[in-house]
Design an enzyme around this catalytic site. Structure first.
Site, PDB file in Angstrom:
ATOM      1  N   GLU A  37     -22.479 -57.714   5.845  1.00  0.00           N
ATOM      2  CA  GLU A  37     -22.945 -58.445   6.290  1.00  0.00           C
ATOM      3  C   GLU A  37     -24.162 -57.995   6.863  1.00  0.00           C
ATOM      4  O   GLU A  37     -24.307 -57.234   8.018  1.00  0.00           O
ATOM      5  CB  GLU A  37     -22.268 -59.334   7.182  1.00  0.00           C
ATOM      6  CG  GLU A  37     -22.903 -60.587   7.685  1.00  0.00           C
ATOM      7  CD  GLU A  37     -21.757 -61.436   8.732  1.00  0.00           C
ATOM      8  OE1 GLU A  37     -22.621 -62.487   9.156  1.00  0.00           O
ATOM      9  OE2 GLU A  37     -20.763 -60.981   8.650  1.00  0.00           O
ATOM     10  N   ARG A 262      -8.727 -51.060   9.194  1.00  0.00           N
ATOM     11  CA  ARG A 262      -9.894 -50.674   9.727  1.00  0.00           C
ATOM     12  C   ARG A 262      -9.860 -49.408  10.557  1.00  0.00           C
ATOM     13  O   ARG A 262      -8.759 -49.029  11.155  1.00  0.00           O
ATOM     14  CB  ARG A 262     -10.778 -51.547  10.448  1.00  0.00           C
ATOM     15  CG  ARG A 262     -10.269 -52.290  11.717  1.00  0.00           C
ATOM     16  CD  ARG A 262     -11.219 -52.882  12.352  1.00  0.00           C
ATOM     17  NE  ARG A 262     -11.582 -54.215  11.507  1.00  0.00           N
ATOM     18  CZ  ARG A 262     -12.992 -54.503  11.173  1.00  0.00           C
ATOM     19  NH1 ARG A 262     -13.844 -53.693  12.013  1.00  0.00           N
ATOM     20  NH2 ARG A 262     -13.328 -55.505  10.592  1.00  0.00           N
ATOM     21  N   LYS A 272     -19.871 -54.927  15.469  1.00  0.00           N
ATOM     22  CA  LYS A 272     -21.344 -54.668  15.261  1.00  0.00           C
ATOM     23  C   LYS A 272     -22.101 -55.548  16.384  1.00  0.00           C
ATOM     24  O   LYS A 272     -23.000 -55.259  16.765  1.00  0.00           O
ATOM     25  CB  LYS A 272     -21.827 -55.163  13.932  1.00  0.00           C
ATOM     26  CG  LYS A 272     -21.922 -54.262  12.860  1.00  0.00           C
ATOM     27  CD  LYS A 272     -22.369 -54.906  11.620  1.00  0.00           C
ATOM     28  CE  LYS A 272     -21.260 -55.636  10.829  1.00  0.00           C
ATOM     29  NZ  LYS A 272     -21.823 -56.181   9.423  1.00  0.00           N
TER      30      LYS A 272
HETATM   31  P1  ATP Z   1     -17.930 -55.824  12.514  1.00  0.00           P
HETATM   32  O1  ATP Z   1     -16.773 -56.426  12.839  1.00  0.00           O
HETATM   33  O2  ATP Z   1     -18.362 -54.538  12.968  1.00  0.00           O
HETATM   34  O3  ATP Z   1     -18.946 -56.575  12.513  1.00  0.00           O
HETATM   35  P2  ATP Z   1     -17.310 -56.526   9.622  1.00  0.00           P
HETATM   36  O4  ATP Z   1     -16.029 -56.371   9.084  1.00  0.00           O
HETATM   37  O5  ATP Z   1     -17.878 -57.917  10.005  1.00  0.00           O
HETATM   38  O6  ATP Z   1     -17.496 -55.601  10.934  1.00  0.00           O
HETATM   39  P3  ATP Z   1     -19.044 -56.253   7.173  1.00  0.00           P
HETATM   40  O7  ATP Z   1     -20.626 -55.926   7.369  1.00  0.00           O
HETATM   41  O8  ATP Z   1     -18.657 -57.699   7.058  1.00  0.00           O
HETATM   42  O9  ATP Z   1     -18.717 -55.895   8.874  1.00  0.00           O
HETATM   43  O10 ATP Z   1     -18.046 -55.290   6.664  1.00  0.00           O
HETATM   44  C1  ATP Z   1     -18.379 -54.758   5.266  1.00  0.00           C
HETATM   45  C2  ATP Z   1     -17.321 -54.235   4.753  1.00  0.00           C
HETATM   46  O11 ATP Z   1     -16.632 -52.970   5.535  1.00  0.00           O
HETATM   47  C3  ATP Z   1     -16.080 -55.154   4.917  1.00  0.00           C
HETATM   48  O12 ATP Z   1     -15.372 -54.909   3.420  1.00  0.00           O
HETATM   49  C4  ATP Z   1     -15.156 -54.589   5.749  1.00  0.00           C
HETATM   50  O13 ATP Z   1     -13.834 -54.740   5.802  1.00  0.00           O
HETATM   51  C5  ATP Z   1     -15.568 -53.135   5.815  1.00  0.00           C
HETATM   52  N1  ATP Z   1     -15.415 -52.441   7.444  1.00  0.00           N
HETATM   53  C6  ATP Z   1     -15.939 -53.164   8.481  1.00  0.00           C
HETATM   54  N2  ATP Z   1     -15.759 -52.448   9.449  1.00  0.00           N
HETATM   55  C7  ATP Z   1     -14.862 -51.413   9.142  1.00  0.00           C
HETATM   56  C8  ATP Z   1     -14.176 -50.630   9.586  1.00  0.00           C
HETATM   57  N3  ATP Z   1     -13.955 -50.263  11.158  1.00  0.00           N
HETATM   58  N4  ATP Z   1     -13.124 -49.798   8.998  1.00  0.00           N
HETATM   59  C9  ATP Z   1     -13.165 -49.900   7.716  1.00  0.00           C
HETATM   60  N5  ATP Z   1     -13.683 -50.816   7.300  1.00  0.00           N
HETATM   61  C10 ATP Z   1     -14.732 -51.431   7.682  1.00  0.00           C
HETATM   62 MG    MG Z   2     -17.755 -59.645   8.421  1.00  0.00          MG
END
Ligand code: ATP
Ligand code: MG
Length: 568
Positions: A37, A262, A272
């Site tokens: 995202e 994660r 983020k």
């Molecule tokens: P955040 O909570 O930091 O905003 P998010 O999951 O909303 O993280 P996205 O940009 O939606 O962030 O994530 C893109 C991809 O990366 C998704 O498939 C998510 O599952 C994966 N991802 C995000 N954070 C992690 C993590 N800490 N470990 C492994 N994979 C991750």
């Molecule tokens: Mg997300």
């Protein structure tokens, strides 16, 4: 798990993929995707997901897409998109012609929504968001049907089209899936599919004023791209029934969602939202602040793409959340940098040393090895002269036991140069601080050994005072004082846990003259000190600025050794 072999070690995701291949699913294809995202910069957790998705695709001769999940027009910014692309490439992965946006599919998603309405599987609800939440019930209380749940297909079609035409205000209506208000899984209690948002989108501009929710968009985008295995983090496990429900009801390509744990890293945070807060409120210098676990921060700090990939391989994938010690990431950096970094000499806290029996004005060029781990990196010349700097820490006027470095009357070796003996300690009359040492060198020891085979116990690094360059050096420590930080346990205010000593700046350091033209981003081992890289933002011809990537001390190796003594 040893380094480098996890590719062949099976994990549960590989098992699933291999079983699917065995059963002939997806015509033997493996197609994954990484769906960021664009609401912030990527962090090391994303690196894990990137390595996993691209790695699996490559291992099974498949493909991996990059898809920006840009369904929320309020949060996304072009800056984030560019940084995400740069970071994925830097990590060493290529998406070829497979860069997509969820917004590419807005038309298709709209069509899918219409299909569900026509099938009596979706309806327009006039309840407010608050009311919807109230009607939804809780884990212990079943939900209640909305009074609008049984609208006719015609009415739903009419209202949904008018939502799209912009007739209604933000928040006045939503489109919901019609599933089961008493399902034990809250995600199945008629989840919202579309909401009204009169907000300009960075790509579709003003075309839409209704936007799909994540749950409706994500799985359908996977399906449109014919993704075979859709890997996401554990918090989406409860969403999987919904993911499957949409796909079934629409009768479209069945992508398969698989959840993994994660990555959490000790002494830092991955959210983020939290990272954005630190950046926006100037607690750090930007998304690329070397203290952050962002890819751009790690890059600026001097981590190599290879070290991050090897870290991601080692931690593997699991079904249970855990926190990985940051020391492991640093260990991976050392391992890689040890092989690739040229060695140089740099004195971070200089103490002036005058070699009183060395002729004034004389300069000798001494030969130094660039990398003992890699002969092909060759040698270089370093100038030696009468006045040099050594590290303040390498001298003790009153040496404690086991301190073998320089002290009054004692002899040590200068790396690549001579043995020197300390004869006089010059101090500031007022403060008593040691200002300068007067030493003599033994000309017979050039190159580092004595003809009479007498030994010294220490070898010090040094630089020539007249030839060295002044530099600024930034030392980093953990971002957080706490090993693990969670909102629930620690209160939402991360700021109270920031490590006030996460950055220490040293001015007037001295580095050897060969670094004069060091390019931004280039990495070195400062002998006996650590791995450093030229800061890509602040370093200039006038003033070199270095970031310490990691010190030479390997806490991870120590942790492992300690572990081994307990295990048979
Ligand atoms: P955040 O909570 O930091 O905003 P998010 O999951 O909303 O993280 P996205 O940009 O939606 O962030 O994530 C893109 C991809 O990366 C998704 O498939 C998510 O599952 C994966 N991802 C995000 N954070 C992690 C993590 N800490 N470990 C492994 N994979 C991750
Ligand atoms: Mg997300």
């Amino acid at each position: 798990m040893a380094a480098g072999d996890s590719n062949t070690i099976s994990n549960f995701i590989r098992n699933i993929i291999e079983e699917d291949l065995r059963l002939g699913k997806n015509q033997g294809r493996v197609h994954t995707r990484f769906p960021p995202e664009p609401n912030g910069y990527l962090h090391i957790g994303h690196a894990k997901a990137i390595c996993l998705n691209f790695g699996l695709a490559s291992d099974y001769n498949g493909l991996c897409n990059v898809r920006f999940d840009d369904t929320n027009p309020i949060k996304e910014e072009a800056e984030y998109i560019e940084s995400i692309k740069e970071d994925i490439r830097w990590l060493g992965f290529e998406w070829g012609d497979r860069l997509f946006y969820a917004s590419d599919y807005f038309d298709k998603l709209f069509e899918y929504a219409i299909r569900l309405i026509k099938a009596g599987k979706a309806y327009v609800d006039d309840l407010s968001m608050d009311k919807i939440r109230e009607y939804r019930g809780t884990l212990t209380k079943p939900g209640r049907d909305s009074p609008y749940r049984n609208r006719s297909v015609e009415e739903n079609l009419d209202l949904f089209r008018r939502m799209k035409e912009g007739e209604f205000e933000d928040g006045s209506r939503v489109l919901r899936a019609r599933i089961d208000m008493v399902s034990p899984n809250l995600n199945m209690r008629d989840p919202v599919m579309y909401r009204i948002l009169h907000t300009r989108h960075h790509r579709t501009h003003d075309k839409w004023c209704i936007y799909p929710m994540y749950d409706f968009a994500h799985g359908q985008c996977d399906s449109i791209e014919a993704i075979t295995h859709s890997l996401c983090t554990l918090e989406f496990e409860d969403h999987r029934p919904l993911y499957d429900w949409f796909i079934n009801e629409l009768n479209i390509h069945p992508s398969r969602q698989i959840e993994f744990a994660r990555l959490n890293l000790s002494h830092t945070i991955m959210s983020k939202r939290k990272l954005r807060e630190l950046v926006k409120d100037n607690y750090v210098s930007g998304w690329d602040d070397p203290r952050l676990p962002t890819i751009s921060g790690l890059r600026r700090r001097g981590f190599t793409p290879g070290s991050i990939r090897s870290f991601c391989e080692r931690i593997g994938v699991a079904k249970r959340d855990s926190t990985i010690d940051t020391a492991l990431l640093e260990h991976c950096a050392r391992e890689d940098l040890n092989k690739t970094s040229p060695r140089v000499m740099a004195v971070l806290r200089p103490l002036r040393v005058v070699i009183t029996n060395y002729p004034e004005g004389q300069v000798e060029e001494l030969e130094a090895i660039n990398n003992p781990e890699d002969e092909t990196m060759g040698t270089r010349k370093i100038p030696f002269s009468r006045v040099i700097y050594i590290e303040k820490d390498d001298f003790r006027e009153d040496p404690p036991k086991k301190f073998y470095r320089l002290a009054p009357g004692r002899e040590v070796r200068l790396r690549y140069a001579y043995f020197i003996r300390c004869n006089d300690v010059i101090k500031d009359k007022k403060t008593g601080e040691v200002k300068e040492l007067h030493c003599t060198h033994d000309p017979e020891t050039k190159g580092g050994s004595a003809p009479d085979e007498r030994k010294v116990k220490a070898t010090l690094h040094w630089v020539s005072a007249d030839h060295s360059l002044e530099a600024e050096v930034r030392l980093y420590d953990h971002l957080l004082l706490k090993e693990e930080f969670t909102d629930e346990k620690d209160g939402a205010d991360l700021k109270t846990w920031l490590n006030p000593r996460s950055l220490e700046v040293l001015y007037h350091c001295h580095v050897e003259s060969s670094l004069r033209d060091a390019a931004p981003g280039s990495r070195y081992q400062f002998e006996r000190v650590g791995y450093f890289c030229v800061d890509s933002v602040d370093s200039s011809q006038d003033l070199l600025v270095f970031n310490r990537t990691v010190s030479l001390r390997d806490t991870w190796a120590r942790i492992q050794r300690a572990g081994q003594t307990q295990e048979p």
